[in-house]
Motif scaffolding. Structure first.
Motif, short mmCIF file in Angstrom:
data_model
loop_
_atom_site.label_atom_id
_atom_site.label_comp_id
_atom_site.label_asym_id
_atom_site.label_seq_id
_atom_site.Cartn_x
_atom_site.Cartn_y
_atom_site.Cartn_z
N GLN A 197 0.84 -1.20 0.00
CA GLN A 197 0.00 0.00 0.00
C GLN A 197 0.88 1.25 0.00
OE1 GLN A 197 -3.42 -0.01 2.89
NE2 GLN A 197 -2.32 -1.78 3.71
N ARG A 198 0.33 2.33 -0.51
CA ARG A 198 0.99 3.64 -0.46
C ARG A 198 0.11 4.57 0.37
NH1 ARG A 198 5.23 4.18 -4.15
NH2 ARG A 198 5.39 2.39 -5.57
N LEU A 199 0.69 5.18 1.38
CA LEU A 199 -0.05 6.04 2.29
C LEU A 199 0.64 7.40 2.40
CD1 LEU A 199 -0.62 3.42 5.14
CD2 LEU A 199 -2.24 4.06 3.35
N ASN A 200 -0.15 8.42 2.70
CA ASN A 200 0.37 9.77 2.86
C ASN A 200 -0.09 10.36 4.19
OD1 ASN A 200 1.66 10.37 0.11
ND2 ASN A 200 -0.38 9.63 -0.46
N PHE A 201 0.76 11.19 4.77
CA PHE A 201 0.49 11.81 6.06
C PHE A 201 0.98 13.25 6.03
CE2 PHE A 201 1.38 7.34 6.51
CZ PHE A 201 0.36 6.87 7.33
N GLU A 202 0.33 14.09 6.80
CA GLU A 202 0.78 15.47 6.95
C GLU A 202 1.12 15.72 8.42
OE1 GLU A 202 -0.72 19.51 5.05
OE2 GLU A 202 -1.85 19.07 6.89
N GLN A 203 2.30 16.16 8.65
CA GLN A 203 2.74 16.49 10.01
C GLN A 203 2.77 18.00 10.19
OE1 GLN A 203 6.96 16.17 11.25
NE2 GLN A 203 6.24 14.67 12.74
N LYS A 204 2.09 18.47 11.22
CA LYS A 204 2.12 19.89 11.55
C LYS A 204 2.94 20.09 12.82
CE LYS A 204 -2.25 21.04 9.31
NZ LYS A 204 -3.59 21.67 9.44
N SER A 205 3.82 21.06 12.81
CA SER A 205 4.69 21.31 13.95
C SER A 205 5.01 22.79 14.04
CB SER A 205 5.99 20.50 13.83
OG SER A 205 6.67 20.83 12.63
N VAL A 206 5.56 23.16 15.17
CA VAL A 206 5.93 24.56 15.41
C VAL A 206 7.43 24.65 15.58
CG1 VAL A 206 5.65 26.55 16.95
CG2 VAL A 206 3.70 25.05 16.47
N SER A 207 8.04 25.66 14.99
CA SER A 207 9.48 25.81 15.04
C SER A 207 9.88 27.27 15.17
CB SER A 207 10.10 25.22 13.75
OG SER A 207 11.49 25.49 13.67
N THR A 208 11.00 27.50 15.81
CA THR A 208 11.59 28.84 15.75
C THR A 208 12.28 28.99 14.40
OG1 THR A 208 13.73 28.14 16.65
CG2 THR A 208 12.01 28.80 18.24
N LEU A 209 12.51 30.21 14.00
CA LEU A 209 13.24 30.45 12.75
C LEU A 209 14.66 29.90 12.85
CD1 LEU A 209 13.49 31.61 9.93
CD2 LEU A 209 13.94 33.86 10.95
N GLN A 210 15.27 30.04 14.01
CA GLN A 210 16.63 29.55 14.21
C GLN A 210 16.70 28.03 13.98
OE1 GLN A 210 18.19 30.20 18.15
NE2 GLN A 210 20.27 29.59 17.57
N ASP A 211 15.72 27.31 14.53
CA ASP A 211 15.71 25.86 14.35
C ASP A 211 15.42 25.47 12.90
OD1 ASP A 211 16.37 25.37 16.96
OD2 ASP A 211 14.36 24.75 17.59
N TYR A 212 14.60 26.25 12.23
CA TYR A 212 14.31 25.95 10.83
C TYR A 212 15.56 26.15 9.98
CZ TYR A 212 11.83 25.80 6.38
OH TYR A 212 11.40 25.45 5.12
N ILE A 213 16.29 27.20 10.24
CA ILE A 213 17.56 27.41 9.54
C ILE A 213 18.52 26.27 9.87
CG2 ILE A 213 19.56 28.94 9.28
CD1 ILE A 213 17.00 29.96 7.94
N GLY A 214 18.48 25.79 11.12
CA GLY A 214 19.30 24.65 11.50
C GLY A 214 18.94 23.42 10.69
N TYR A 215 17.64 23.20 10.46
CA TYR A 215 17.21 22.08 9.63
C TYR A 215 17.75 22.23 8.21
CZ TYR A 215 14.31 19.91 6.11
OH TYR A 215 13.92 19.26 4.98
N LEU A 216 17.63 23.41 7.64
CA LEU A 216 18.13 23.63 6.28
C LEU A 216 19.63 23.36 6.20
CD1 LEU A 216 16.19 26.91 5.33
CD2 LEU A 216 15.60 24.54 4.72
N SER A 217 20.34 23.68 7.27
CA SER A 217 21.79 23.45 7.28
C SER A 217 22.14 21.97 7.35
CB SER A 217 22.44 24.18 8.47
OG SER A 217 22.21 23.50 9.69
N SER A 218 21.16 21.11 7.68
CA SER A 218 21.41 19.67 7.74
C SER A 218 21.35 19.01 6.37
CB SER A 218 20.41 18.99 8.68
OG SER A 218 19.13 18.86 8.09
N TRP A 219 20.86 19.73 5.36
CA TRP A 219 20.80 19.17 4.01
C TRP A 219 22.19 18.75 3.55
CZ3 TRP A 219 17.33 23.01 0.74
CH2 TRP A 219 16.01 22.94 1.21
#
Length: 268
Positions: A197-219
């Motif tokens: 089967q193929r399934l899809n999910f949407e995750q909603k979360s809250v982040s600071t801008l600093q943490d989001y930039i941290g995520y981008l830096s993990s690419w």
């Protein structure tokens, strides 16, 4: 699997800190599927390509033991440090096509944001070998978390900034081809198992801008640029941060993120 991409200690630490955990609904769907095929209690789950362990530790409430496997020593060390649980063990695998697990001993095998790094002809026979009859295999991943607002125009602007300007225009050269298997939500991967089967999910979360930039830096693409030219890499994330602030009109915004998860699941 490409071992060098996530093998650095600093990269592994960033990965452990900023990469998302799988959503509860996704994990529950896996367990529901498993309960239809096997009788609890469940003995063992194996998380292949576990990275820093976010996808491993979430399985611990449902199994007697959980084993996270990765070929990166740095990732495994981070998993041990950040995602500990009494019934979870992490191991470095010497060869990606040889899993250090007894045949027909595993109830569940998972791949979280990792299947695209493996050669299907090598890893699937190993999954078949270690799974018990009716055991479940689940391969899932996610696409880029994107800040969402109650403003259609701003949403388009942010989406364009992250998915086109940053991901493609600035970092496209540094992505491995396997990245685009994720972008297609594994649409070209077929699991050679029953009742897929193929399934899809949407995750909603809250982040600071600093943490989001941290995520981008993990690419991995950004880490390649950082290694090649640290000055330009830092300037790029500074630019992205300033543009997000400008779009949102706030100096220290709280970001409401939406992340698309996808999963292919089947059984032996």
């Amino acid at each position: 699997m490409t071992s060098a991409l996530f093998s650095g200690v600093k990269h592994a630490q960033i990965y452990a800190k900023y990469r998302p955990f799988p959503p509860n609904d996704l994990v529950k769907s896996i367990i529901t599927c498993l309960k239809k095929r096997c009788d609890p209690p469940f003995k063992q789950a194996v998380d292949v390509g576990c990275g820093s362990g976010q996808s491993t530790v979430v399985l611990s409430p449902y199994f007697e033991t959980v084993l996270g496997l990765d070929i990166s020593e740095a990732q495994i060390e981070c998993a041990k440090q950040f995602n500990s649980a009494k019934n979870v063990e992490y191991k470095v695998t010497a060869k990606e096509s040889q899993l250090p697990v007894t045949s027909c001993s595993v109830d569940l095998v998972t791949f979280s944001q990792s299947l695209h790094w493996f050669k299907e002809g090598e890893i699937f026979p190993e999954v078949e070998r270690i799974l018990q009859p009716n055991g479940v295999v689940a391969a899932y991943g996610y696409w880029i978390p994107i800040p969402k607002l109650n403003d259609k125009d701003k949403n388009m602007e942010i989406n364009q900034l992250i998915t086109q300007y940053l991901h493609e225009d600035k970092l496209g050269y540094y992505w491995d081809k396997e990245r685009y298997i994720v972008q297609s939500h594994y649409s070209k991967i077929d699991l050679p198992f029953k009742n897929t089967q193929r399934l899809n999910f949407e995750q909603k979360s809250v982040s600071t801008l600093q943490d989001y930039i941290g995520y981008l830096s993990s690419w991995s693409s950004y880490q390649k640029l950082l290694k090649e030219n640290p000055v330009i890499a830092k300037q790029l994330l500074d630019e992205i941060e300033k543009k997000i602030i400008k779009i949102l009109g706030e100096e220290k915004p709280t970001l409401n993120l939406c992340t698309d998860f996808f999963m292919i699941i089947g059984h032996r």
